[in-house]
Design a protein around this motif. Structure first.
Motif, short mmCIF file in Angstrom:
data_model
loop_
_atom_site.label_atom_id
_atom_site.label_comp_id
_atom_site.label_asym_id
_atom_site.label_seq_id
_atom_site.Cartn_x
_atom_site.Cartn_y
_atom_site.Cartn_z
N GLU A 92 0.84 -1.20 0.00
CA GLU A 92 0.00 0.00 0.00
C GLU A 92 0.87 1.25 0.00
OE1 GLU A 92 -1.95 2.00 3.63
OE2 GLU A 92 -3.48 0.60 2.89
N PHE A 93 0.64 2.13 -0.97
CA PHE A 93 1.37 3.39 -1.08
C PHE A 93 0.46 4.54 -0.69
CE2 PHE A 93 3.57 0.49 -3.84
CZ PHE A 93 4.89 0.91 -3.88
N ASN A 94 0.89 5.36 0.27
CA ASN A 94 0.20 6.59 0.64
C ASN A 94 0.96 7.75 0.00
OD1 ASN A 94 -1.93 5.77 2.78
ND2 ASN A 94 -0.08 4.66 3.35
N VAL A 95 0.40 8.28 -1.07
CA VAL A 95 1.14 9.20 -1.94
C VAL A 95 0.45 10.57 -1.97
CG1 VAL A 95 1.96 9.58 -4.31
CG2 VAL A 95 1.89 7.27 -3.36
N GLY A 96 1.27 11.62 -2.01
CA GLY A 96 0.78 12.97 -2.22
C GLY A 96 1.40 13.56 -3.46
N MET A 97 0.71 14.49 -4.09
CA MET A 97 1.25 15.14 -5.29
C MET A 97 0.69 16.54 -5.41
SD MET A 97 -0.73 12.94 -8.25
CE MET A 97 -0.30 11.37 -7.49
N LYS A 98 1.55 17.44 -5.91
CA LYS A 98 1.15 18.83 -6.08
C LYS A 98 1.87 19.40 -7.27
CE LYS A 98 0.57 23.14 -3.49
NZ LYS A 98 0.80 23.83 -2.18
N GLY A 99 1.12 20.03 -8.19
CA GLY A 99 1.75 20.61 -9.36
C GLY A 99 0.72 21.20 -10.30
N ILE A 100 1.21 21.60 -11.48
CA ILE A 100 0.38 22.28 -12.47
C ILE A 100 0.55 21.63 -13.83
CG2 ILE A 100 0.02 24.44 -13.72
CD1 ILE A 100 0.90 25.94 -11.24
N MET A 101 -0.56 21.43 -14.53
CA MET A 101 -0.55 21.02 -15.93
C MET A 101 -1.13 22.16 -16.75
SD MET A 101 0.48 17.81 -16.38
CE MET A 101 -0.30 17.38 -17.95
N ASP A 102 -0.52 22.43 -17.92
CA ASP A 102 -1.00 23.48 -18.82
C ASP A 102 -1.35 22.84 -20.15
OD1 ASP A 102 -1.38 25.58 -20.58
OD2 ASP A 102 0.19 26.82 -19.67
N ASN A 103 -2.61 22.93 -20.55
CA ASN A 103 -3.03 22.20 -21.74
C ASN A 103 -2.52 22.79 -23.05
OD1 ASN A 103 -4.69 24.43 -21.90
ND2 ASN A 103 -6.57 23.29 -22.26
N ALA A 104 -1.78 23.89 -22.99
CA ALA A 104 -1.12 24.35 -24.22
C ALA A 104 -0.08 23.32 -24.67
CB ALA A 104 -0.45 25.70 -23.99
N LEU A 105 0.35 22.49 -23.70
CA LEU A 105 1.30 21.41 -24.02
C LEU A 105 0.49 20.23 -24.56
CD1 LEU A 105 4.31 20.62 -23.81
CD2 LEU A 105 3.81 19.68 -21.57
N THR A 106 -0.04 20.40 -25.77
CA THR A 106 -0.99 19.43 -26.32
C THR A 106 -0.38 18.06 -26.58
OG1 THR A 106 -0.53 20.32 -28.52
CG2 THR A 106 -2.46 21.17 -27.36
N SER A 107 0.93 18.02 -26.75
CA SER A 107 1.58 16.74 -27.01
C SER A 107 2.37 16.25 -25.80
CB SER A 107 2.52 16.86 -28.22
OG SER A 107 1.80 17.21 -29.37
N GLY A 108 2.00 16.75 -24.65
CA GLY A 108 2.73 16.35 -23.45
C GLY A 108 1.88 15.48 -22.54
N SER A 109 2.52 14.76 -21.63
CA SER A 109 1.79 13.93 -20.68
C SER A 109 2.57 13.86 -19.37
CB SER A 109 1.58 12.52 -21.23
OG SER A 109 2.82 11.87 -21.42
N PHE A 110 1.84 13.55 -18.31
CA PHE A 110 2.44 13.39 -16.98
C PHE A 110 1.79 12.18 -16.33
CE2 PHE A 110 1.97 14.14 -12.38
CZ PHE A 110 3.31 14.17 -12.02
N GLU A 111 2.60 11.32 -15.71
CA GLU A 111 2.04 10.17 -15.00
C GLU A 111 2.89 9.85 -13.78
OE1 GLU A 111 2.15 6.34 -16.95
OE2 GLU A 111 3.78 6.99 -18.25
N VAL A 112 2.25 9.21 -12.83
CA VAL A 112 2.93 8.75 -11.62
C VAL A 112 2.69 7.26 -11.48
CG1 VAL A 112 3.08 8.94 -9.12
CG2 VAL A 112 2.70 11.00 -10.49
N ILE A 113 3.74 6.53 -11.22
CA ILE A 113 3.69 5.08 -11.06
C ILE A 113 4.11 4.72 -9.64
CG2 ILE A 113 4.58 2.86 -11.88
CD1 ILE A 113 2.98 4.30 -13.99
#
Length: 577
Positions: free
Chosen positions: A474-495
């Motif tokens: 079991e992973f207890n994970v936190g995340m904080k940040g910003i995505m800007d959809n002008a980056l139409t060919s970009g992606s962000f993921e957490v594993i």
């Protein structure tokens, strides 16, 4: 003259007493939540379960009884506050069109694989996820113009803060009433359904401080008698009447629902629970075992030469899909798994309990329901090109083994593929074992293919003392940040993952994936990774953040999990058996 005066006075007094009795009868009925299959005439609140035709007045309904929409558990699998809010807004809009004025049944219960009675009517196992998504859903419902009645079968101190924004709450523990009031809950507190010894049970509930009592339509007269007895013994129901009346008051619709919401929820919810990748069947010889005509229709839209079979008679193909819907199909799991191994794909169209009881399963996908939107995305996942991204929101009852609240190592990767102009690119990646944190940042200034990946985690010896044991990490994970959809060919993921350092085998699950979205992300979540641990082996448990841009033209935008206090981290990793 005096005799006439007294005669008139007695007549007025008698008339007033009769009117007061009538008013009292109406007042008493106002604190009844009357459950029935179809709308009935009542001055209380009508909780309709099957047919809303002719509904009027204060009417409550559970959306899962009436709407073609993904389940609460599917919403939980999206792990998205914005989708939960949008779902509430959409549900409110659709129920309003059916003359419903209150949503009933928003559950604040965190459930396990054994909670088959609640099933898909709750958001999941993790208390934080349930609280967060239920709150977002409730806000959407109220912004859509409906009041909201929640349910909690176990009202803990942790959950009290979650329910403050709703209008009514069904609880079974009368001892929780004071805690709710002390915390500032102003809504109506309602009993669970009372079916036995109705008069006495209603009397006891009113004396205990409940505002409303929930009964069947056949128990209305007994319930009224119970309320009258409670009042005769000193119960003051004035506040209860006022809270019940507030539930019947209409709310303005302050936002408009998005018609794409059901499809977006279904697409974000479908989950690959077991298996590394979904075997795409669009070019394979495949058979599907199901009797769901709507699912068959969706599959036929994508591919014509699929063989369909019932649950009694079937012919093995190179690949087989076994649909589990209710109890149908479950008894075939051991035999088909033995015959086909990883060429069998299980598709659950409901409460996905099977994965906990059949460890031999190789591929398991679930939609958490059989609404039309979930069936469509199931077909596209099996025979099209959809990749399931939902998190699995359930866990089984289990025993604690160990906690990992430290990190020992990490790594980072910055890569610009040949032909990319890395000089014009700002990208960052870092890992911080002392904080159990990773950071990534990507601000493109040129065309090309770029990666910024970072990993942090802890290595440890196997906690298994003998042989091999299937465990949940079991992973207890936190995340904080910003995505800007002008980056139409970009992606962000957490594993979140775990690697067997002895055999070099890896197991993982995707916590979040965003592609061309514009949002601020600030959330905590809990996810499980299932793995078999062996005595004497060594393991590495980790989180990894990945940012990517792949563009042939110069674009703008950013992925920022790098600045200031932004990043991804784990508070604790717990191993359960």
């Amino acid at each position: 003259m005096r005799k006439v005066f007294f005669a008139v006075l007695l007549l007025i007094t008698a008339s007033f007493a009769q009117e007061s009795a009538i008013d009292s009868e109406r007042v008493i009925e106002k604190i009844l939540l009357v459950r029935s299959d179809v709308p009935i005439k009542t001055s209380g609140i009508n909780l309709v379960e099957k047919n809303l035709t002719g509904a009027s007045g204060a009417v409550a309904a559970d959306y899962m009884n009436f709407l073609d929409f993904p389940s609460y558990l599917a919403i939980g699998a999206t792990n998205s506050d914005s989708l939960a809010y949008g779902a509430g807004l959409y549900v409110a809009s659709e129920l309003s069109a059916l003359n419903v004025t209150l949503l009933y049944g928003l559950r604040f219960d965190n459930i396990t694989s054994k909670d088959t009675t609640i099933g898909t009517r709750a958001f999941g196992s993790d208390s934080a996820l349930v609280c967060r998504l239920a709150g977002s859903f409730a806000k959407g419902v109220r912004d859509g113009g409906l009041r909201c009645i929640g349910i909690s079968s176990n009202m803990t101190e942790e959950k009290v803060g979650c329910v403050l924004g709703i209008d009514g709450l069904v609880i079974g523990d009368k001892n929780a009433i004071k805690s709710l009031r002390d915390a500032g809950f102003e809504g109506a507190i309602i009993t669970p359904l009372i079916t036995e010894s109705v008069e006495q049970s209603v009397k006891d509930a009113v004396l205990s401080g409940y505002d409303m009592v929930q009964i069947r339509s056949t128990g209305v007269e007994e319930a009224k008698a119970g309320i009258k007895s409670a009042v005769d013994e000193g119960a003051d129901i004035q506040s209860a009447v006022e809270r019940a009346a507030a539930l019947s008051e209409k709310l303005p619709a302050n936002a408009k629902a998005d018609s794409d919401t059901p499809a977006r929820v279904a697409r974000s919810a479908i989950s690959l629970v077991v298996g590394d990748n979904v075997p795409i069947l669009k070019d394979k010889t495949a058979g599907v075992i199901t009797d769901n005509e709507d699912l068959m229709s969706e599959i036929k839209k994508l591919r014509e030469n699929v063989s369909f079979y019932g649950y009694d008679t079937y012919e093995l193909k190179d690949y087989m899909v076994l649909c589990i819907e209710g109890d149908k199909g479950r008894m075939l799991i051991p035999q088909l798994t033995s015959e086909l191994g990883d060429r069998l794909i299980l598709l659950s169209l409901g409460f996905p309990m099977d994965v906990f009881y059949y460890p031999e399963i190789k591929n398991y996908i679930t939609t958490y329901g059989n609404d039309s939107y979930s069936l469509k995305i199931a077909a596209e996942t099996l025979f099209g090109s959809n990749v399931p991204v939902g998190i699995f929101p359930l866990r089984s009852p289990r025993t604690w083994i160990m906690d990992i609240d430290y990190a020992t190592e990490g790594k980072r990767e910055l890569k610009a593929l040949e032909g990319s102009s890395s000089d014009a690119l700002l990208f960052n990646a870092g890992y911080y074992p002392e904080k159990r944190m990773v950071k990534v940042g990507l601000t493109p200034g040129s065309a090309g293919l770029f990666f910024a990946n970072s990993t942090v985690g802890a290595s440890f010896p196997s906690p298994v003392k003998s042989g091999s044991v299937k465990v949940q990490v079991e992973f207890n994970v936190g995340m904080k940040g910003i995505m800007d959809n002008a980056l139409t060919s970009g992606s962000f993921e957490v594993i979140a993952g775990i690697k067997d350092l002895t055999t070099d085998e890896s197991y993982g699950t995707q916590l979040i994936y965003r592609n061309a979205t514009k949002e601020e992300i600030d959330q905590n979540l809990t996810v499980d990774v299932n793995v078999t641990m062996t005595q004497g082996h060594r393991y590495f448990a980790y989180i990894e953040a990945r940012a990517k841009q792949d563009a042939t033209l110069l674009i703008t935008g950013k992925i920022d999990f790098w600045s200031d206090d932004y990043g991804v981290w784990y508070d604790k990793i717990t191993i359960w058996v």
